[in-house]
Design an enzyme around this catalytic site. Sequence first.
Site, PDB file in Angstrom:
ATOM      1  N   ARG A  63     -21.997 -71.846  89.089  1.00  0.00           N
ATOM      2  CA  ARG A  63     -23.268 -72.617  88.811  1.00  0.00           C
ATOM      3  C   ARG A  63     -24.112 -71.566  87.837  1.00  0.00           C
ATOM      4  O   ARG A  63     -24.733 -72.112  87.028  1.00  0.00           O
ATOM      5  CB  ARG A  63     -24.244 -72.599  90.077  1.00  0.00           C
ATOM      6  CG  ARG A  63     -25.479 -72.994  90.168  1.00  0.00           C
ATOM      7  CD  ARG A  63     -26.175 -73.388  91.432  1.00  0.00           C
ATOM      8  NE  ARG A  63     -27.444 -73.843  91.136  1.00  0.00           N
ATOM      9  CZ  ARG A  63     -28.596 -73.297  91.638  1.00  0.00           C
ATOM     10  NH1 ARG A  63     -28.521 -71.987  92.206  1.00  0.00           N
ATOM     11  NH2 ARG A  63     -29.939 -73.648  91.199  1.00  0.00           N
ATOM     12  N   HIS A  67     -25.816 -72.696  84.533  1.00  0.00           N
ATOM     13  CA  HIS A  67     -27.262 -72.456  84.149  1.00  0.00           C
ATOM     14  C   HIS A  67     -27.207 -71.707  82.782  1.00  0.00           C
ATOM     15  O   HIS A  67     -28.326 -71.969  81.916  1.00  0.00           O
ATOM     16  CB  HIS A  67     -28.048 -71.943  85.270  1.00  0.00           C
ATOM     17  CG  HIS A  67     -28.425 -72.820  86.270  1.00  0.00           C
ATOM     18  ND1 HIS A  67     -29.568 -72.552  86.908  1.00  0.00           N
ATOM     19  CD2 HIS A  67     -27.712 -73.700  86.922  1.00  0.00           C
ATOM     20  CE1 HIS A  67     -29.817 -73.428  87.771  1.00  0.00           C
ATOM     21  NE2 HIS A  67     -28.582 -74.184  87.694  1.00  0.00           N
ATOM     22  N   ASN A  96     -33.725 -71.259  90.157  1.00  0.00           N
ATOM     23  CA  ASN A  96     -32.831 -70.195  90.422  1.00  0.00           C
ATOM     24  C   ASN A  96     -32.358 -70.239  91.660  1.00  0.00           C
ATOM     25  O   ASN A  96     -31.154 -70.251  91.926  1.00  0.00           O
ATOM     26  CB  ASN A  96     -33.281 -68.765  89.837  1.00  0.00           C
ATOM     27  CG  ASN A  96     -34.257 -68.121  90.975  1.00  0.00           C
ATOM     28  OD1 ASN A  96     -34.333 -68.658  92.271  1.00  0.00           O
ATOM     29  ND2 ASN A  96     -34.781 -67.174  90.597  1.00  0.00           N
ATOM     30  N   HIS A 230     -19.910 -79.404  92.664  1.00  0.00           N
ATOM     31  CA  HIS A 230     -20.479 -79.407  93.966  1.00  0.00           C
ATOM     32  C   HIS A 230     -19.467 -79.730  95.082  1.00  0.00           C
ATOM     33  O   HIS A 230     -19.689 -80.048  96.116  1.00  0.00           O
ATOM     34  CB  HIS A 230     -21.663 -80.756  94.016  1.00  0.00           C
ATOM     35  CG  HIS A 230     -22.547 -80.317  93.079  1.00  0.00           C
ATOM     36  ND1 HIS A 230     -23.771 -81.235  92.872  1.00  0.00           N
ATOM     37  CD2 HIS A 230     -23.226 -79.159  92.513  1.00  0.00           C
ATOM     38  CE1 HIS A 230     -24.909 -80.524  92.250  1.00  0.00           C
ATOM     39  NE2 HIS A 230     -24.371 -79.320  91.843  1.00  0.00           N
TER      40      HIS A 230
HETATM   41  C1  HEM Z   1     -25.724 -82.942  87.192  1.00  0.00           C
HETATM   42  C2  HEM Z   1     -26.901 -81.958  87.532  1.00  0.00           C
HETATM   43  C3  HEM Z   1     -26.988 -80.826  88.464  1.00  0.00           C
HETATM   44  C4  HEM Z   1     -27.850 -80.895  89.379  1.00  0.00           C
HETATM   45  C5  HEM Z   1     -29.367 -81.674  89.412  1.00  0.00           C
HETATM   46  C6  HEM Z   1     -27.625 -79.728  90.246  1.00  0.00           C
HETATM   47  C7  HEM Z   1     -28.211 -79.190  91.235  1.00  0.00           C
HETATM   48  C8  HEM Z   1     -28.097 -78.189  91.936  1.00  0.00           C
HETATM   49  C9  HEM Z   1     -28.933 -77.653  93.128  1.00  0.00           C
HETATM   50  C10 HEM Z   1     -30.146 -78.135  93.530  1.00  0.00           C
HETATM   51  C11 HEM Z   1     -28.030 -76.775  93.783  1.00  0.00           C
HETATM   52  C12 HEM Z   1     -28.592 -75.940  95.183  1.00  0.00           C
HETATM   53  C13 HEM Z   1     -29.162 -74.721  94.631  1.00  0.00           C
HETATM   54  C14 HEM Z   1     -29.601 -74.266  96.225  1.00  0.00           C
HETATM   55  O1  HEM Z   1     -30.231 -74.870  96.796  1.00  0.00           O
HETATM   56  O2  HEM Z   1     -29.371 -72.738  96.144  1.00  0.00           O
HETATM   57  C15 HEM Z   1     -26.628 -76.816  93.236  1.00  0.00           C
HETATM   58  C16 HEM Z   1     -25.657 -76.021  93.620  1.00  0.00           C
HETATM   59  C17 HEM Z   1     -24.577 -75.844  92.830  1.00  0.00           C
HETATM   60  N1  HEM Z   1     -24.515 -76.307  91.803  1.00  0.00           N
HETATM   61 FE1  HEM Z   1     -25.388 -77.868  90.773  1.00  0.00          FE
HETATM   62  N2  HEM Z   1     -26.318 -79.239  89.857  1.00  0.00           N
HETATM   63  C18 HEM Z   1     -25.965 -79.971  88.682  1.00  0.00           C
HETATM   64  C19 HEM Z   1     -24.828 -79.783  88.004  1.00  0.00           C
HETATM   65  C20 HEM Z   1     -23.835 -78.795  88.479  1.00  0.00           C
HETATM   66  C21 HEM Z   1     -22.704 -78.363  87.382  1.00  0.00           C
HETATM   67  C22 HEM Z   1     -22.630 -78.946  86.064  1.00  0.00           C
HETATM   68  C23 HEM Z   1     -22.155 -77.333  88.108  1.00  0.00           C
HETATM   69  C24 HEM Z   1     -20.937 -76.577  87.412  1.00  0.00           C
HETATM   70  C25 HEM Z   1     -19.770 -77.097  86.919  1.00  0.00           C
HETATM   71  C26 HEM Z   1     -22.850 -77.175  89.176  1.00  0.00           C
HETATM   72  C27 HEM Z   1     -22.236 -76.387  90.298  1.00  0.00           C
HETATM   73  C28 HEM Z   1     -23.285 -75.887  91.373  1.00  0.00           C
HETATM   74  C29 HEM Z   1     -22.452 -75.042  92.587  1.00  0.00           C
HETATM   75  C30 HEM Z   1     -21.285 -74.344  92.469  1.00  0.00           C
HETATM   76  C31 HEM Z   1     -23.490 -74.875  93.196  1.00  0.00           C
HETATM   77  C32 HEM Z   1     -23.605 -74.116  94.747  1.00  0.00           C
HETATM   78  C33 HEM Z   1     -24.090 -72.750  94.565  1.00  0.00           C
HETATM   79  C34 HEM Z   1     -24.043 -71.943  95.642  1.00  0.00           C
HETATM   80  O3  HEM Z   1     -23.152 -72.256  96.630  1.00  0.00           O
HETATM   81  O4  HEM Z   1     -24.930 -70.989  95.717  1.00  0.00           O
HETATM   82  N3  HEM Z   1     -23.944 -78.076  89.540  1.00  0.00           N
HETATM   83  N4  HEM Z   1     -26.793 -77.675  92.075  1.00  0.00           N
HETATM   84  C1  LIG Z   2     -35.802 -66.441  91.693  1.00  0.00           C
HETATM   85  O1  LIG Z   2     -37.150 -66.664  91.415  1.00  0.00           O
HETATM   86  C2  LIG Z   2     -38.115 -66.086  92.411  1.00  0.00           C
HETATM   87  C3  LIG Z   2     -39.451 -66.559  91.979  1.00  0.00           C
HETATM   88  O2  LIG Z   2     -39.412 -68.025  91.610  1.00  0.00           O
HETATM   89  C4  LIG Z   2     -37.806 -64.688  92.419  1.00  0.00           C
HETATM   90  O3  LIG Z   2     -38.792 -64.046  93.061  1.00  0.00           O
HETATM   91  C5  LIG Z   2     -36.504 -64.231  92.650  1.00  0.00           C
HETATM   92  O4  LIG Z   2     -35.949 -62.834  92.554  1.00  0.00           O
HETATM   93  C6  LIG Z   2     -35.497 -64.952  91.673  1.00  0.00           C
HETATM   94  N1  LIG Z   2     -34.139 -64.682  91.947  1.00  0.00           N
HETATM   95  C7  LIG Z   2     -33.201 -63.904  91.099  1.00  0.00           C
HETATM   96  C8  LIG Z   2     -31.966 -63.706  91.802  1.00  0.00           C
HETATM   97  O5  LIG Z   2     -33.698 -63.390  90.192  1.00  0.00           O
END
Ligand code: HEM
Ligand SMILES: *[C@@H]1O[C@H](CO)[C@@H](O)[C@H](O)[C@H]1NC(C)=O
Length: 361
Positions: A63, A67, A96, A230
């Site tokens: 992720r 980003h 983030n 995902h």
């Molecule tokens: C298509 C648009 C995308 C959206 C709207 C999106 C949105 C999100 C969101 C909201 C999360 C949860 C973050 C959290 O709550 O901590 C997430 C997690 C994640 N995303 Fe996406 N994402 C997108 C595309 C991608 C892409 C392109 C990748 C990589 C190829 C990716 C890989 C991941 C991974 C691996 C996680 C899990 C992170 C974790 O376990 O901490 N995502 N994504």
């Molecule tokens: C993510 O953003 C929040 C504020 O929106 C901040 O407090 C936090 O430290 C940030 N996380 C990282 C890993 O920098």
Amino acid sequence: MRPSIFKLVVLLIAVWIAAGECNAQGLKMNFYQESCPLAELIVKTIIQRSVLSNPALPAKFLRMHFHDCFVRGCDASILLDTVDNNAKAEKEAVPNLSLSGFDVIDYIKTQIELLCPNTVSCADILALAARDSVSFLYNWPLWDVPTGRREGDEDGKERDNRGEKGGRISQFINCSLWEVPTGRRDGRISLASDVIANIPSPFSDFNTLMQLFNRKGLNLTDLVLLSGGHTIGVAHCATFSPRLYNFSGHGDQDPSLDPSYAEFLKKRCPNPANPATIVAMDPKSALTFDKHYYQTLLENKGLFVSDAALLTNSDSAKIVGRLHISNSFIPQFANSMKKMGAIEVLTGTAGEIRKQCRVVN
Ligand code: HEM
Ligand SMILES: *[C@@H]1O[C@H](CO)[C@@H](O)[C@H](O)[C@H]1NC(C)=O
Ligand SMILES: *[C@@H]1O[C@H](CO)[C@@H](O)[C@H](O)[C@H]1NC(C)=O
Ligand SMILES: *[C@@H]1O[C@H](CO)[C@@H](O)[C@H](O)[C@H]1NC(C)=O
Ligand SMILES: *[C@@H]1O[C@H](CO)[C@@H](O)[C@H](O)[C@H]1NC(C)=O
């Protein structure tokens, strides 16, 4: 005679210069072969050790790489800390949420700097870390480790005891899921205010997703494939709970979400939820990098509006269906990752090679 030899030499020189320029502007495999031959090995070794003690890391790095690439290109801008509180860095932007793993990147960078100072970019380290960590997770079953695996739990402790046993683990494996050409250089700018415009929200509809991906030179196939990231990892309740409680502002539930799955999610994420609670995005295989994400989608259990959106367009839905039945997810994902890893990269003399990944030189 003479003129044609002369022409040939001129042509050869021109081709040579052009090729040189091509290399200078693009990325290439084993960019550090001469300047820091052990760089890629150091990344891989440290990553494998870190993933053994924390299997949640591959999702973090994947992720983080996404980003990074979507905001100002793959230039490690995501790694920079804020220096001026009036201009917060990317990693502090709202989307983030749970970015982490920065300490592992710092450690890798420190080790590489000891061996080859001012040579290997943070952007390349991050691209390699994403590849190596996900590949290691993917190859896990090869290692025949006593499992004791747990799916991503809501308490955030999805670590397990893998790696405590199984001596073969200390060996080095290198089945890489995708190629990472290197030669990226590091950017000098990181702004939280750039994030919202470039990182898709989990509430995006199909057209919004398509526009954001197209702007980065990625097409529909890439959108569907990369969303397959995902298949691992977790999400916080806030990223999907409006689907459960107030979808259209009338206290309703998203009709495109499987009702029994919605009940399950409501138990984990009551309204209001504990902001720290997390849910596995692909609940049956949260720690396995596989095509199961597409089955989840087809069962209407995609966690985000943006996941479900992949079924709202017929071309996109066709790709989802094909990925679900075929065995082409891994090679196709590899192709899209290679494209993503090349978005707006700085090469040649652009940018810099940071000494520390958190600060510009
Ligand atoms: C298509 C648009 C995308 C959206 C709207 C999106 C949105 C999100 C969101 C909201 C999360 C949860 C973050 C959290 O709550 O901590 C997430 C997690 C994640 N995303 Fe996406 N994402 C997108 C595309 C991608 C892409 C392109 C990748 C990589 C190829 C990716 C890989 C991941 C991974 C691996 C996680 C899990 C992170 C974790 O376990 O901490 N995502 N994504
Ligand atoms: C993510 O953003 C929040 C504020 O929106 C901040 O407090 C936090 O430290 C940030 N996380 C990282 C890993 O920098
Ligand atoms: C393992 O690494 C070596 C050297 O980098 C490479 O030649 C080989 O193709 C790799 N094997 C796999 C399966 O990736
Ligand atoms: C997207 O680009 C890839 C090449 O990277 C190509 O194979 C694929 O057909 C394209 N998909 C669409 C829908 O244009
Ligand atoms: C649902 O959304 C509407 C419109 O945004 C808002 O007025 C209402 O207070 C929300 N209800 C709940 C229970 O959050």
